[in-house]
Design an enzyme around this catalytic site. Structure first.
Site, PDB file in Angstrom:
ATOM      1  N   GLU A  43      21.751  -8.250  40.233  1.00  0.00           N
ATOM      2  CA  GLU A  43      22.727  -7.234  40.631  1.00  0.00           C
ATOM      3  C   GLU A  43      23.321  -6.524  39.416  1.00  0.00           C
ATOM      4  OE1 GLU A  43      23.219  -5.921  43.475  1.00  0.00           O
ATOM      5  OE2 GLU A  43      21.944  -7.314  44.554  1.00  0.00           O
ATOM      6  N   TYR A 126      31.238  -3.723  44.475  1.00  0.00           N
ATOM      7  CA  TYR A 126      29.896  -3.780  45.049  1.00  0.00           C
ATOM      8  C   TYR A 126      29.197  -5.097  44.665  1.00  0.00           C
ATOM      9  CZ  TYR A 126      24.973  -3.154  45.766  1.00  0.00           C
ATOM     10  OH  TYR A 126      23.681  -3.364  46.163  1.00  0.00           O
ATOM     11  N   ASP A 144      26.351   0.462  48.874  1.00  0.00           N
ATOM     12  CA  ASP A 144      25.966   1.325  47.755  1.00  0.00           C
ATOM     13  C   ASP A 144      25.563   2.686  48.322  1.00  0.00           C
ATOM     14  OD1 ASP A 144      23.537   0.894  48.946  1.00  0.00           O
ATOM     15  OD2 ASP A 144      22.519   0.161  47.152  1.00  0.00           O
TER      16      ASP A 144
END
Ligand code: SF4
Length: 347
Positions: A43, A126, A144
């Site tokens: 990520e 996020y 996103d």
């Protein structure tokens, strides 16, 4: 307005069935419980970078640093060198800082909840939601640009982005299931990447077409709406290649700011507007020779055009690297372009 719960459940069920059949196989995904370290690493790398670009870096990092403790123990310099090419070096530095906190202060365990994850360096809303949902099965909603696009279309949201962000987040949250939140997040990402693409969404093959208001109303090509963006400005700068006995003068950028802490060749500040005197920024008062053409690079917020000047001479107290070692030294991409251009003109 979001649909009723029963309908939402059917929609999510359809999406998960599709994901079970068509979901992408990526190195950081596993059928069994996901490894928080791998999820976190992927990520962080995926922030502002495409999946295809991330895969080789992810594999290299896992080989070099198979767990958070080995990453924390590695020297920052080495980690940044291996990070070079992924851009946004602040992310590389935060990655290392975060690894140290997890390894040393949290006994090697990533926290499970979004609120706790948010306190770690480099982890924004996020990424916190993604780690909580993917690694720990928490019912966190991961939103996103892909997810925003799918929600804007599924619910035919006419409000333009960025104003519609919180509405789109709420819609995605209304669909998040309690039992498979991680799979739901990945399914939406995959749908956005492969089917509900920014241009030409493939509605006839979309598992959600029966639920999609944009498709029913023929609006899929016009949503999501966006406020007009300011054009990216162009900045200019002059870079100095000062050579002495086969070695080239280099320096390190300030820790804070763009490309913080990375190596570079000395240069003028990068500013908008064509003309800027380079003399006061040159490392030495000598006759400089221009390299033909200019090096172009694009950052998130601006385009950069660099003119290169080369010269011979020595300055006391500078850092010098051998010419043939420059490309492997871990410069950021923009500087590697400069180095490659100069070496090209010499070959
Ligand atoms: S039907 Fe079309 S617009 Fe709607 S979610 Fe699917 S691909 Fe996107």
């Amino acid at each position: 307005m979001a649909r009723d719960k029963g309908n939402n459940k059917k929609l999510t069920g359809r999406l998960l069935d599709w994901f079970d059949r068509e979901g992408r196989s990526l190195p950081w995904r596993t059928k069994a419980r996901r490894d928080p370290y791998k999820v976190w690493l992927a990520e962080i790398m995926l922030q502002q970078t495409t999946v295809m670009a991330v895969i080789p870096y992810f594999e290299k990092f896992l080989e070099l640093y198979p767990n958070v403790k080995t990453l924390a123990r590695a020297p920052l310099e080495e980690v940044l060198k291996n990070w070079a090419g992924l851009g946004y070096y602040a992310r590389g530095r935060n990655l290392h800082k975060c690894a140290n906190i997890v390894a040393n202060d949290l006994a090697g365990q990533f926290p499970e909840k979004e609120e706790q994850l948010l306190t770690l360096p480099g982890i924004g809303p996020y990424t916190a939601a993604a780690i909580a949902a993917l690694a720990f099965g928490q019912p966190a909603t991961v939103v996103d640009g892909n997810v925003e696009r799918v929600m804007a279309r599924l619910f035919a949201v006419p409000v333009p982005l960025p104003g519609a962000k919180s509405r789109l987040h709420d819609l995605a949250a209304s669909l998040t299931p309690d039992d498979r939140p991680g799979d739901y997040a990945e399914a939406l990402m995959d749908l956005g990447a492969a089917v509900c693409t920014p241009n030409a969404p493939d509605c006839p093959h979309c598992p959600l077409s029966g639920f999609c208001r944009a498709f029913k109303q023929g609006l899929q090509d016009t949503l999501p709406r966006r406020d007009k963006r300011k054009a990216r400005p162009t900045r200019h700068g002059v870079v100095f290649w000062l050579e002495d006995k086969g070695r080239v003068l280099v320096r390190r950028r300030p820790e804070k700011g763009l490309l913080g802490g990375m190596l570079e060749l000395p240069s003028t500040p990068w500013r908008e507007g064509q003309k800027q005197s380079f003399h006061s920024h040159a490392p030495l008062d000598i006759q400089w020779t221009p390299v033909s053409g200019e090096v172009r690079h694009t950052f998130t917020h601006f385009h950069l055009r660099l003119t290169i000047l080369t010269g011979q001479g020595h300055v006391k107290g500078g850092s010098w690297l051998k010419k043939d070692q420059l490309l492997a030294a871990g410069f950021p991409t923009v500087m590697n372009k400069v180095i490659a251009r100069v070496l090209e003109t010499r070959s």
